[in-house]
Scaffold this motif. Sequence first.
Motif, PDB file in Angstrom:
ATOM      1  N   ARG A   1       3.145   8.708  -0.470  1.00 14.60           N
ATOM      2  CA  ARG A   1       3.985   7.510  -0.296  1.00 14.60           C
ATOM      3  C   ARG A   1       5.427   7.791  -0.738  1.00 14.60           C
ATOM      4  O   ARG A   1       6.389   7.413  -0.089  1.00 14.60           O
ATOM      5  CB  ARG A   1       3.360   6.385  -1.126  1.00 14.60           C
ATOM      6  CG  ARG A   1       3.857   5.028  -0.821  1.00 14.60           C
ATOM      7  CD  ARG A   1       3.137   4.388   0.344  1.00 14.60           C
ATOM      8  NE  ARG A   1       3.949   3.300   0.863  1.00 14.60           N
ATOM      9  CZ  ARG A   1       3.975   2.910   2.112  1.00 14.60           C
ATOM     10  NH1 ARG A   1       3.244   3.512   3.015  1.00 14.60           N
ATOM     11  NH2 ARG A   1       4.733   1.914   2.486  1.00 14.60           N
TER      12      ARG A   1
ATOM     13  N   SER B   1       7.461  -0.746   7.783  1.00 13.11           N
ATOM     14  CA  SER B   1       6.470  -0.199   8.713  1.00 13.11           C
ATOM     15  C   SER B   1       6.858   1.212   9.129  1.00 13.11           C
ATOM     16  O   SER B   1       6.012   2.044   9.432  1.00 13.11           O
ATOM     17  CB  SER B   1       6.335  -1.089   9.940  1.00 13.11           C
ATOM     18  OG  SER B   1       7.489  -0.963  10.733  1.00 13.11           O
TER      19      SER B   1
ATOM     20  N   ASP C   1       5.392   3.710   6.873  1.00 21.60           N
ATOM     21  CA  ASP C   1       4.011   4.036   7.237  1.00 21.60           C
ATOM     22  C   ASP C   1       3.975   5.116   8.312  1.00 21.60           C
ATOM     23  O   ASP C   1       3.172   6.034   8.254  1.00 21.60           O
ATOM     24  CB  ASP C   1       3.281   2.788   7.769  1.00 21.60           C
ATOM     25  CG  ASP C   1       3.078   1.755   6.678  1.00 21.60           C
ATOM     26  OD1 ASP C   1       3.117   2.144   5.491  1.00 21.60           O
ATOM     27  OD2 ASP C   1       2.898   0.568   7.005  1.00 21.60           O
TER      28      ASP C   1
END
Length: 222
Positions: free
Chosen positions: A147, A164, A167
Motif C-alpha cells: 500500500r 481508486s 488501488d
Amino acid sequence: MIIAIDGPAGSGKSTAAKRLAERLGFTYLDSGAMYRAFTWKARSAGIDFSDKEGLLKLVNETDIRIDCSANGSEVFVDGVNVTGEIRQPSITENIHHVSGLEFVRKKMVKLQRDFARGKDIVAEGRDMCTVVFPDADKKIYMDADIRERAKRRHSELETCDDESDIDNVAEDLSQRDHRDSTRQFAPLKRVPDAFYLDTTNMNAEGVVDILIKEIGREQQTD
Ligand code: DC
C-alpha cells in the motif's frame, strides 16, 4: 567498493541508492534503466515482443550507455538520449517482455559489470546481490508494504489523482512483483547475507542514515 541494493518497485531503493552514492562520493548505477532502454529500442524498432530471434539480433546490435554526471544519470540508446522517454508507462508495461529473456540479461549483466569496473559504486535493481555482484562489499534488500509502495508510485504519476487510482497502482505493482520474483532467470530474491530494511514508515533521509551506519563509512574528504 561495491554496494548492491535489490528490492521491488516503490521500496525506496532508487532514491536511497542515489542519495547514498552522493553521500559516499560513489557512482550510482541504475540497472533498471538498461532494461528500460532496451524496451524502448524494441518498441521503436517495431519488433513484436514474441519474436525472440528478432530481439536477440536487436540486443546484439544495440548500444546502451549510461552517463553519470553531476546532473544525474542520462541514458543513451545508439547515441540518442532517452532519459525521459524510458520512464513512460508504455515502457514500464512492456519491460517484462525483455527482462525475462536470458540473452537480454546476459548482455545487461556484462554492461553493468563493465560500468562498475574500477569504480566505487552503489548499484540498484533486482539481481544486483544475486547475479551481477554476488561478491559485493555490502548487500542490501529493501522492501515496504504494498500500500505504501503504491502511494509512493501514485504520487510520482501525474495522471493519477484519486484513491481508486492507488488501488490500480497497487494492482500493477503486485503484478510486477510477481513477474520479477517468479521468472526463470535472475528472479528478485532476498539473499541471506543482505541487510534487510523495511522502509514502510521511513522517509528517504532516514533510510540513507541507516544505510550509512550499516555500511560504516561516510564520504572521505581530504
Ligand atoms: O527499477 P525499475 O523499476 O526502473 O525497473 C524496471 C523493470 O526492469 C523492473 O520491473 C524489472 C526490470 N529489472 C530487472 O529485471 N533487473 C534489474 N536489475 C533491474 C530492473
